[in-house]
Write an enzyme that holds these catalytic residues in place. Structure first.
Site, PDB file in Angstrom:
ATOM      1  N   GLU A  84       0.814  -1.208   0.000  1.00 46.20           N
ATOM      2  CA  GLU A  84       0.000   0.000   0.000  1.00 46.20           C
ATOM      3  C   GLU A  84       0.855   1.270   0.000  1.00 46.20           C
ATOM      4  OE1 GLU A  84      -3.279   0.190   0.122  1.00 46.20           O
ATOM      5  OE2 GLU A  84      -3.704   2.209   0.843  1.00 46.20           O
ATOM      6  N   ASP A  85       1.875   1.296   0.852  1.00 48.78           N
ATOM      7  CA  ASP A  85       2.560   2.556   1.115  1.00 48.78           C
ATOM      8  C   ASP A  85       3.976   2.683   0.557  1.00 48.78           C
ATOM      9  OD1 ASP A  85       0.341   3.015   2.637  1.00 48.78           O
ATOM     10  OD2 ASP A  85       1.304   2.555   4.549  1.00 48.78           O
TER      11      ASP A  85
END
Ligand code: MN
Length: 742
Positions: A93-94
């Protein structure tokens, strides 16, 4: 300067390594070498990937995945695979790490789980409809329960460390947690996690009450401990004779559940007698579990007198979420009722950790079955193409998350488990949908009953069918189970589709005449008039409730497209039909209080105060953007707040009061107490007028058999003043409760 930075980096490195070592300590010592190696590899990858990120609080980001992994291991009881996924849950995700990287390093299964976690995260951050999110959560649930369990750990850690988030964000996260995650934790039997979720939500939405109860619990701890010791002493002496190892704990109930009692029963903290429950946990081998529990029961009820109707035997009939325990309530010293729970170590672990613990005991058949059965029913609902997300959520919450269950029997003696409140028709659908569709009546214990007849534990049922029978709209009122509802709805939908054919044809002709594209135009109409589906649109046209000329009043043609002239969106809280601020909210203030909305003065906005919760200056509030009535200001603990935040989060704005002037507002209080003389009215009015120097707008009181209930409207200038008044009134000798109401 450079040196200072170096020292700081060093410190952080130590901090991270320390956290990781603590995580390892929660893992079993005899863990496989390969698992240990993979955990190390996941840790190193996550450290590297998150190295440039920080949490809102300023600490290194990596501490979050480590903490989530630790919760998975320690509090939920998950194994190495889940620990690896927890460590990696935010990297895709990051950071730059991709799913392919993870697949290469850790294999397909872990990549799949990390992917599931990433999707759940995306669902949350993109403000999509919560009902849709919930469906996503459930799809991952049936894929691999562990994904949802890790997500729970993630949410738990975020909730525990929510302090540095902006307030609106806290409120949204709390709303989602109490809406989705707490019920799911309950259903998966994660009792401790569910309780903590609800407590943490309350801490955010109602911080004062939370602190108040927490403090009172602390103050009364000594007395409680003494009582528990005195209560258990005679039990311990006798339990020792059983020669089965045991332990006894006496724990206070959660702050949230205490608060529910206070609200529900309108009593003071001091009047709640069952602030705690006693738990006797026995360490018995599987084949002796049930026997020793009943022996312990017999000891408890030899010493203290039980209340017969409070005996609950969830050992013979475990709850659907796997909970097993023997509960009784007995009369303790000083005439106090005490709840006693009796269970074994295994049952206790399942009660606290639920689903995860059940794997550990999978050789015990019954446990396996309860979860499999439940997951099957979730799967079945997910696969139903007729159920839209909102209906799905309603059904799901109503009968797969919360309900108690009853046991009934087929003519052959097979047992069926149904949610409490299920009807004869529910039973028919639970056997087979054809049996449901053609059900005309049902025989319960050899007596013919109507289809809507409510079933009781132990009923023996036989369905009587008629091949000409068809489901109708009324049937929806006769069932409670999701399966029956969805089957009836799909039959109804089919019927609507048939009847809507004429409407579809009329609309098709019109669109052809206008020379606009069919599909996008119909999509737009469905959205514009807020229908759930095309079928509903066609049906309304066919029934003549929506006419073609009326439809096209709202649109103009641009090329091959329809364009909306204006959009009409109904408000979710239907407090006002006409969309104008109601008289009540206009007149309640002699001087409209000023607000800041999203950090700006709200004077130029058209705002009014919601009549469902009537906020007072000083109350914690938020603004809700309505389509027709400007901004509505609600209290944060408004009964409609969760719904608004969860389903229409994008319309919620931060709101604050601007320095409160000398204006006055009306607040209503309901006061109850003991009426032991003619002086009650005098005492109350004296307190309010002379001592508190507040003006009374209206006052009414009625009494019956030494008990009174009064309603008083006060003029106050802000919430602090009102709270002072409430405290002062509560402290009066005859008063037992003071509640604000609207
Ligand atoms: Mn996370």
């Amino acid at each position: 300067m450079a040196e200072l930075l170096e020292i700081q980096q060093d410190e952080e490195k130590k901090l991270i390594q320390g956290a990781y070592r603590k995580l390892l300590r929660t893992m079993p010592a005899d863990m496989e070498k390969l698992d240990r190696k993979n955990i190390r590899m996941a840790y190193e990858l996550a450290v590297e990937a998150h190295s440039k990120q920080r949490r809102k609080s300023g600490e290194p980001y990596i501490l979050h995945p480590i903490a989530v992994a630790k919760i998975c291991a320690e509090e939920i009881g998950l194994g190495p695979t889940a620990i690896i996924c927890a460590l990696l849950h935010d990297v895709v995700e990051d950071t730059d790490v991709t799913l392919t990287d993870i697949r290469e390093k850790f294999g397909d299964r872990i990549a799949k789980m990390v992917d599931g976690l990433t999707k759940l995260d995306a669902a949350y951050t993109t403000d999509s409809h919560q009902a849709e999110n919930f469906r996503k959560v459930l799809s991952t649930l049936v894929e691999d329960v562990r994904i949802v369990l890790i997500k729970m750990a993630d949410r738990l850690h975020n909730m525990r460390t929510l302090g540095s988030m902006p307030r609106e964000k806290q409120l949204k996260i709390a709303a989602e947690t109490s809406f989705i995650y707490a019920p799911l934790a309950h259903r998966l039997g994660l009792y401790a996690v569910k309780t903590e979720f609800l407590d943490l939500c309350m801490k955010i939405t109602d911080p004062e009450t939370y602190r108040d109860i927490a403090q009172k619990l602390k103050q009364t701890k000594r007395g409680r401990t003494d009582y528990i010791n005195e209560f258990t002493a005679p039990l311990i002496a006798r339990l020792e004779l059983l020669e089965t190892p045991f332990r006894i704990i006496g724990r206070p109930k959660s702050i949230f559940s205490i608060w529910n009692k206070i609200k529900g029963k309108q009593v003071k903290f001091e009047e709640i007698y069952d602030l705690f429950a006693i738990r006797i946990i026995l360490d018995a081998p599987p084949e002796k579990e049930k026997m020793v529990c009943w022996q312990a029961y017999s000891i408890v009820t030899d010493v203290y007198r039980p209340i017969p109707e409070r005996l609950k035997d969830w050992i013979t009939w475990p709850k659907l979420n796997g909970y097993e325990s023997l509960h009784t309530t007995v009369m303790g010293n000083e005439g106090r009722f005490v709840e006693v729970q009796i269970r074994t170590e295994r049952m206790d672990e399942i009660a606290e950790r639920g689903y995860a613990a059940h794997w550990k005991y999978k050789e015990i058949k019954q446990q396996q079955d309860t979860y499999e059965r439940w997951l099957d029913s979730v799967r079945e609902m997910l696969e139903d193409p007729n159920l839209d997300a909102v209906e799905f959520l309603g059904d799901f919450k109503a009968n797969t998350l919360f309900s108690d269950e009853i046991y009934v029997y087929t003519p052959k003696g097979d047992m069926k488990v149904l949610p409490a409140g299920a009807t004869a028709l529910d039973f028919a659908f639970s056997i087979h949908s054809d049996l449901g569709y053609h059900c005309s009546s049902v025989r319960v214990n050899n007596r013919i009953v109507p289809m809507g007849h409510k079933l009781e534990n132990g009923d023996r049922l036989e369905v009587i069918t008629n091949k000409n029978q068809r489901p109708s709209e009324d049937w929806l009122k006769m069932v409670v189970t999701g399966k029956a509802r969805s089957k009836i709805r799909s039959a109804m939908k089919e019927e609507r589709r048939r009847q809507g054919e004429i409407g579809r044809e009329a609309l098709t002709r019109k669109l052809k005449n206008l020379k606009v594209e069919y599909e996008p135009s119909v999509e737009l109409l469905v959205r514009h008039f807020e229908f759930a589906s095309h079928i509903d649109l066609y049906f309304e046209i066919a029934m003549g409730r929506l006419t073609i000329p009326n439809i096209f009043k709202h649109f103009r043609v641009e090329g091959t497209k329809l364009v909306e002239l204006e959009k009409i969106v109904p408000e979710p809280n239907k407090e006002q039909e006409d969309g104008k601020p109601s008289r009540a909210s206009k007149n309640r203030y002699n001087n409209k209080p000023r607000l800041m909305v999203n950090g700006e003065l709200a004077d130029e906005y058209d705002y009014s105060f919601a009549t469902c919760c009537n906020p007072l200056p000083g109350d914690a509030i938020f603004a809700y953007v309505t389509q027709t009535a400007g901004l509505k200001i609600h209290r944060i603990n408004c009964p409609n707040a969760t719904n608004m935040m969860v389903n229409y989060g994008y319309r919620v704005m931060k709101a604050e009061w601007v320095a409160i002037g000398s204006s006055h507002f009306v607040a209503n209080l309901r006061i109850t107490g003991i009426d032991n003389g003619p002086g009650v009215i005098e005492v109350l009015t004296k307190k309010i007028s002379s001592d508190l120097k507040l003006n009374i707008r209206a006052f009414s009181i009625k009494g019956d058999q030494g008990y009174f209930e009064g309603e008083v409207s006060l003029l106050v200038s802000n919430a602090d003043q009102l709270n002072l008044a409430i405290q002062a009134l509560k402290s009066l000798e005859n008063v037992s409760s003071v509640q604000r109401f609207e």
